[in-house]
Design a protein around this motif. Structure first.
Motif, PDB file in Angstrom:
ATOM      1  N   ALA A  31      20.301  21.264  50.288  1.00 56.28           N
ATOM      2  CA  ALA A  31      19.296  20.365  49.434  1.00 56.28           C
ATOM      3  C   ALA A  31      18.103  20.375  49.883  1.00 56.28           C
ATOM      4  CB  ALA A  31      19.923  18.954  49.165  1.00 56.28           C
ATOM      5  N   PHE A  32      17.271  19.429  49.717  1.00 55.29           N
ATOM      6  CA  PHE A  32      15.905  19.034  50.472  1.00 55.29           C
ATOM      7  C   PHE A  32      15.429  17.515  50.708  1.00 55.29           C
ATOM      8  CE2 PHE A  32      15.108  20.094  45.750  1.00 55.29           C
ATOM      9  CZ  PHE A  32      15.285  18.889  45.417  1.00 55.29           C
ATOM     10  N   TYR A  33      16.689  17.142  51.828  1.00 55.03           N
ATOM     11  CA  TYR A  33      16.499  15.772  52.055  1.00 55.03           C
ATOM     12  C   TYR A  33      16.901  15.927  53.743  1.00 55.03           C
ATOM     13  CZ  TYR A  33      17.249  14.952  47.334  1.00 55.03           C
ATOM     14  OH  TYR A  33      17.471  14.727  45.843  1.00 55.03           O
ATOM     15  N   VAL A  46       2.282   7.097  52.930  1.00 54.11           N
ATOM     16  CA  VAL A  46       3.510   8.008  52.968  1.00 54.11           C
ATOM     17  C   VAL A  46       4.598   7.440  52.206  1.00 54.11           C
ATOM     18  CG1 VAL A  46       5.102   9.689  54.140  1.00 54.11           C
ATOM     19  CG2 VAL A  46       2.788   9.465  54.668  1.00 54.11           C
ATOM     20  N   ALA A  47       5.060   7.743  50.946  1.00 57.81           N
ATOM     21  CA  ALA A  47       6.363   7.303  50.485  1.00 57.81           C
ATOM     22  C   ALA A  47       7.569   7.799  50.769  1.00 57.81           C
ATOM     23  CB  ALA A  47       6.098   7.134  48.948  1.00 57.81           C
ATOM     24  N   ALA A  48       8.526   7.194  51.066  1.00 60.85           N
ATOM     25  CA  ALA A  48      10.012   7.497  51.232  1.00 60.85           C
ATOM     26  C   ALA A  48      10.747   6.397  51.279  1.00 60.85           C
ATOM     27  CB  ALA A  48      10.019   7.941  52.732  1.00 60.85           C
ATOM     28  N   PRO A  49      11.917   6.805  50.669  1.00 59.55           N
ATOM     29  CA  PRO A  49      12.778   5.493  50.122  1.00 59.55           C
ATOM     30  C   PRO A  49      13.758   5.051  51.506  1.00 59.55           C
ATOM     31  CG  PRO A  49      13.676   7.315  49.508  1.00 59.55           C
ATOM     32  CD  PRO A  49      12.216   7.679  50.006  1.00 59.55           C
ATOM     33  N   PRO A  50      13.873   3.692  51.350  1.00 57.48           N
ATOM     34  CA  PRO A  50      14.975   3.189  52.558  1.00 57.48           C
ATOM     35  C   PRO A  50      16.310   3.583  52.138  1.00 57.48           C
ATOM     36  CG  PRO A  50      14.233   1.325  51.009  1.00 57.48           C
ATOM     37  CD  PRO A  50      13.465   2.539  50.800  1.00 57.48           C
ATOM     38  N   GLY A  51      17.249   3.255  52.951  1.00 49.50           N
ATOM     39  CA  GLY A  51      18.581   3.805  52.923  1.00 49.50           C
ATOM     40  C   GLY A  51      19.518   2.695  52.248  1.00 49.50           C
ATOM     41  N   ARG A  52      19.107   1.681  51.805  1.00 52.63           N
ATOM     42  CA  ARG A  52      19.715   0.674  51.144  1.00 52.63           C
ATOM     43  C   ARG A  52      20.367   1.002  49.913  1.00 52.63           C
ATOM     44  NH1 ARG A  52      16.626  -4.739  50.542  1.00 52.63           N
ATOM     45  NH2 ARG A  52      15.746  -3.957  48.589  1.00 52.63           N
ATOM     46  N   ASP A  53      19.913   1.664  49.006  1.00 53.42           N
ATOM     47  CA  ASP A  53      20.556   2.111  47.889  1.00 53.42           C
ATOM     48  C   ASP A  53      21.522   3.275  47.951  1.00 53.42           C
ATOM     49  OD1 ASP A  53      18.903   0.453  46.057  1.00 53.42           O
ATOM     50  OD2 ASP A  53      17.818   2.297  45.376  1.00 53.42           O
ATOM     51  N   PHE A  54      21.495   4.144  49.026  1.00 52.76           N
ATOM     52  CA  PHE A  54      22.334   4.895  49.288  1.00 52.76           C
ATOM     53  C   PHE A  54      23.598   4.498  50.076  1.00 52.76           C
ATOM     54  CE2 PHE A  54      18.109   6.873  49.391  1.00 52.76           C
ATOM     55  CZ  PHE A  54      18.344   7.816  48.435  1.00 52.76           C
ATOM     56  N   MET A  93      16.475   6.039  56.496  1.00 51.87           N
ATOM     57  CA  MET A  93      15.622   6.133  55.420  1.00 51.87           C
ATOM     58  C   MET A  93      15.854   7.933  55.172  1.00 51.87           C
ATOM     59  SD  MET A  93      11.819   4.757  56.560  1.00 51.87           S
ATOM     60  CE  MET A  93      11.150   5.309  55.256  1.00 51.87           C
ATOM     61  N   ARG A  94      15.569   8.141  53.911  1.00 54.76           N
ATOM     62  CA  ARG A  94      15.633   9.433  53.226  1.00 54.76           C
ATOM     63  C   ARG A  94      14.095  10.129  53.091  1.00 54.76           C
ATOM     64  NH1 ARG A  94      17.515  11.364  47.194  1.00 54.76           N
ATOM     65  NH2 ARG A  94      15.020  10.955  47.266  1.00 54.76           N
ATOM     66  N   PHE A  95      13.931  11.434  53.439  1.00 52.54           N
ATOM     67  CA  PHE A  95      12.609  12.023  53.272  1.00 52.54           C
ATOM     68  C   PHE A  95      13.073  13.341  52.430  1.00 52.54           C
ATOM     69  CE2 PHE A  95      12.073   9.688  57.359  1.00 52.54           C
ATOM     70  CZ  PHE A  95      11.026   9.180  57.280  1.00 52.54           C
ATOM     71  N   SER A  96      12.198  13.285  51.549  1.00 48.44           N
ATOM     72  CA  SER A  96      12.371  14.751  50.721  1.00 48.44           C
ATOM     73  C   SER A  96      11.468  15.433  50.954  1.00 48.44           C
ATOM     74  CB  SER A  96      12.203  14.161  49.271  1.00 48.44           C
ATOM     75  OG  SER A  96      12.124  15.405  48.302  1.00 48.44           O
ATOM     76  N   TYR A  97      11.846  16.817  51.109  1.00 48.23           N
ATOM     77  CA  TYR A  97      10.752  17.846  51.425  1.00 48.23           C
ATOM     78  C   TYR A  97      10.658  18.663  50.280  1.00 48.23           C
ATOM     79  CZ  TYR A  97      15.205  20.023  53.630  1.00 48.23           C
ATOM     80  OH  TYR A  97      16.267  20.532  53.629  1.00 48.23           O
ATOM     81  N   ALA A  98      10.891  18.347  49.068  1.00 49.38           N
ATOM     82  CA  ALA A  98      10.658  19.266  48.045  1.00 49.38           C
ATOM     83  C   ALA A  98       9.210  19.544  47.818  1.00 49.38           C
ATOM     84  CB  ALA A  98      11.455  18.902  46.923  1.00 49.38           C
ATOM     85  N   GLY A  99       8.138  18.811  48.112  1.00 49.51           N
ATOM     86  CA  GLY A  99       6.801  19.223  47.901  1.00 49.51           C
ATOM     87  C   GLY A  99       6.354  20.332  48.712  1.00 49.51           C
TER      88      GLY A  99
END
Length: 367
Positions: A298-300, A325-333, A342-348
């Motif tokens: 994936a890209f996370y 810098v925007a990155a989502p916390p892990g609460r939803d996951f 926390m999750r970091f997406s590296y799709a950019g």
């Protein structure tokens, strides 16, 4: 979504936010895909199709299974869907009844939980407790408490973990021995970095597989995905799809056929993800973010942030407000332990990833 909404508000005010929040490729669909869509639009080919999708696309997907996995999948077992989101709805409705218990891994994609809750299913979240992915023993333990069905993803969101082939086989074999219905989410296939893709279909024809053109094929907004179904589920899924969706968009179906011929362009995009991955593998641990699982696909990157905070939501809000810098916390996951992650997406773009790491480093030094 709160983090994303605030990031959008800051961007609207001219703040140069770098987003590592959304699991969406920053590249557009491949050139030949867009050209096919433009021609179809010019020709006026925008209408209903069969509920299971255009046969030409179903045949192209079947050919992909032969080319990429060495598997023979009849087009008759393939259903084209309005993204993987519709595929999950269709699978849950066709396979489960209200009150059924469905096991998923925690952390995991939050929409699984939300869709199942909306359909009256009981979600059994299996805390992995340091394991990178769901194992057969997890199934045995969950099923011993009360009968379950199972849904898993490889590569996974949010961790990027990949189930190795031997463990995947054991997982499918165990589910078969226990009589469990299985859904394999393979939406991040073709985005693995350390091993070839292995479909759950390799180990059993009774597995339901869900995939999409959104991730590897860079077609998120086109809302086009597919399912590979056991023969007994094809007609139930078709009948439900006729009522809920009529069909996936014809324009997107025509365009998606061309995506299988765009491998060279798409592999260039994947190479950039791999470059970004190398950067994050080095920089995130240096900044105090410990990986919760190997970033094999994936890209996370899903990171334990307890060296820095015990409230990842508050940390994410401050990082956005102060470091931009925007990155989502892990609460939803993971509703139970997500405050630690926390999750970091590296799709950019690579430049954005470099900027994000530098900003976070500077911000942490000032805290």
């Amino acid at each position: 979504m709160d983090i994303l909404a605030e990031a959008n508000r800051l961007k609207a005010r001219g703040v140069p936010v770098v987003s590592m929040a959304v699991g969406q490729p920053s590249d557009p669909a491949p050139q030949r895909v867009r050209e096919a869509a433009a021609k179809a639009l010019s020709d006026g080919r925008i209408g209903y199709t069969d509920a299971l999708g255009m046969m030409s696309l179903r045949e192209a997907i079947a050919a992909h299974y032969a080319d990429h996995y060495g598997l023979e999948v009849p087009p008759a077992r393939i259903a084209v869907t309005t993204g993987s989101s519709a595929a999950f709805n269709l699978a849950f409705l066709a396979m489960f009844d209200p009150g059924d218990r469905v096991a998923i891994a925690a952390p995991g994609y939050p929409a699984y939980r939300n869709i199942m809750a909306a359909l009256g299913l009981e979600v059994v979240e299996i805390e992995l407790d340091g394991c990178p992915y769901l194992h057969a023993q997890h199934l045995r333990e969950a099923h011993a408490a009360a009968p379950v069905r199972v849904l898993f993803a490889s590569p996974a969101n949010p961790t990027g973990a990949v189930v190795p082939a031997e463990d995947l086989k054991e997982l499918i074999d165990t589910a078969g021995d226990l009589g469990l219905a299985v859904i394999s989410d393979e939406i991040y296939h073709r985005l693995a970095y350390s091993a070839p893709d292995v479909s759950a279909l390799s180990f059993g024809a009774d597995v339901t597989v869900i995939n999409s053109f959104s991730k590897y094929y860079c077609m998120t907004g086109w809302r086009i995905g597919w399912m590979v179904l056991p023969e007994r589920l094809v007609r139930p899924v078709e009948r439900i799809a006729q009522s809920l969706y009529i069909s996936a968009p014809e324009l997107s179906q025509i365009a998606a056929i061309q995506s299988f011929g765009a491998t060279a362009e798409l592999e260039e995009v994947k190479a950039r993800y791999a470059w970004n991955r190398e950067l994050l593998q080095q920089r995130l641990p240096e900044l105090g973010f410990a990986f919760a699982a190997p970033m094999d696909g994936a890209f996370y990157a899903f990171c334990d942030v307890t060296r820095l905070t015990n409230d990842s939501m508050a940390f994410a809000k401050r990082m956005l407000a102060e470091a931009h810098v925007a990155a989502p916390p892990g609460r939803d996951f993971d509703p139970l332990a997500g405050h630690r992650y926390m999750r970091f997406s590296y799709a950019g773009s690579h430049a954005d990833m470099v900027t994000a790491m530098d900003r976070i480093e500077s911000w942490l030094s000032r805290r």
